[in-house]
Motif scaffolding. Structure first.
Motif, PDB file in Angstrom:
ATOM      1  N   ARG A  35       1.651   6.440  -7.461  1.00 53.39           N
ATOM      2  CA  ARG A  35       0.398   6.574  -8.192  1.00 53.39           C
ATOM      3  C   ARG A  35       0.555   7.620  -9.293  1.00 53.39           C
ATOM      4  O   ARG A  35       1.394   8.510  -9.220  1.00 53.39           O
ATOM      5  CB  ARG A  35      -0.753   6.925  -7.260  1.00 53.39           C
ATOM      6  N   ARG A  69       2.101   1.696  -3.517  1.00 53.59           N
ATOM      7  CA  ARG A  69       1.011   2.144  -4.387  1.00 53.59           C
ATOM      8  C   ARG A  69       0.723   3.628  -4.175  1.00 53.59           C
ATOM      9  O   ARG A  69       0.442   4.368  -5.113  1.00 53.59           O
ATOM     10  CB  ARG A  69      -0.230   1.320  -4.090  1.00 53.59           C
ATOM     11  N   TYR A  70       0.783   4.076  -2.926  1.00 56.58           N
ATOM     12  CA  TYR A  70       0.545   5.484  -2.617  1.00 56.58           C
ATOM     13  C   TYR A  70       1.661   6.361  -3.194  1.00 56.58           C
ATOM     14  O   TYR A  70       1.404   7.428  -3.733  1.00 56.58           O
ATOM     15  CB  TYR A  70       0.443   5.669  -1.110  1.00 56.58           C
ATOM     16  N   LEU A  71       2.893   5.913  -3.080  1.00 57.60           N
ATOM     17  CA  LEU A  71       4.026   6.723  -3.537  1.00 57.60           C
ATOM     18  C   LEU A  71       4.131   6.798  -5.048  1.00 57.60           C
ATOM     19  O   LEU A  71       4.564   7.817  -5.592  1.00 57.60           O
ATOM     20  CB  LEU A  71       5.331   6.164  -2.958  1.00 57.60           C
ATOM     21  N   GLU A  96      -4.760   9.554 -10.974  1.00 55.55           N
ATOM     22  CA  GLU A  96      -5.313   9.040  -9.723  1.00 55.55           C
ATOM     23  C   GLU A  96      -5.294  10.097  -8.622  1.00 55.55           C
ATOM     24  O   GLU A  96      -6.052  10.005  -7.671  1.00 55.55           O
ATOM     25  CB  GLU A  96      -4.530   7.808  -9.273  1.00 55.55           C
ATOM     26  N   ARG A  97      -4.433  11.075  -8.735  1.00 52.18           N
ATOM     27  CA  ARG A  97      -4.327  12.105  -7.693  1.00 52.18           C
ATOM     28  C   ARG A  97      -5.398  13.179  -7.830  1.00 52.18           C
ATOM     29  O   ARG A  97      -5.823  13.754  -6.856  1.00 52.18           O
ATOM     30  CB  ARG A  97      -2.954  12.762  -7.753  1.00 52.18           C
ATOM     31  N   LEU A 107       0.822  -1.212   0.000  1.00 51.77           N
ATOM     32  CA  LEU A 107       0.000   0.000   0.000  1.00 51.77           C
ATOM     33  C   LEU A 107       0.855   1.261   0.000  1.00 51.77           C
ATOM     34  O   LEU A 107       0.504   2.254  -0.645  1.00 51.77           O
ATOM     35  CB  LEU A 107      -0.952  -0.005   1.196  1.00 51.77           C
ATOM     36  N   ALA A 108       1.971   1.238   0.707  1.00 47.61           N
ATOM     37  CA  ALA A 108       2.866   2.397   0.713  1.00 47.61           C
ATOM     38  C   ALA A 108       3.464   2.624  -0.676  1.00 47.61           C
ATOM     39  O   ALA A 108       3.545   3.763  -1.142  1.00 47.61           O
ATOM     40  CB  ALA A 108       3.977   2.200   1.746  1.00 47.61           C
TER      41      ALA A 108
END
Length: 85
Positions: A40, A36-38, A44-45, A33-34
């Motif tokens: 993206r 994927r967050y970094l 998506e933002r 998840l980290a």
């Protein structure tokens, strides 16, 4: 000197195994998840645009000259009376 009844039983081994699987599973999911967050993408933002309302579309048609002032006023009155009901 010798302590009895403090040995690890079969159920304690099972709980330790379950705890280890849970620990590593949570660690891997958190890492994924980290990442994927970094990493993206920009699409998506950004928040998704909200579609314009009926009054906004009507105002755009009036501004482009597709309808005249009387038709704009009539349709706007119909839209506003429909939202009050």
């Amino acid at each position: 000197m010798y302590w009895y009844d403090h040995d690890v039983s079969g159920w304690q081994y099972a709980w330790m195994g379950f705890g280890m699987i849970l620990f590593w599973g949570l660690l891997i999911v958190g890492f994924a998840l980290a990442l994927r967050y970094l990493f993206r993408t920009d699409s998506e933002r950004r928040p998704h645009p909200v579609p314009p309302g009926a009054e906004h579309v009507l105002a755009e048609r009036f501004a482009r000259g597709e309808i005249d002032a009387k038709e704009y006023a009539d349709r706007l009155a119909v839209l506003r009376s429909a939202t009050r009901q």
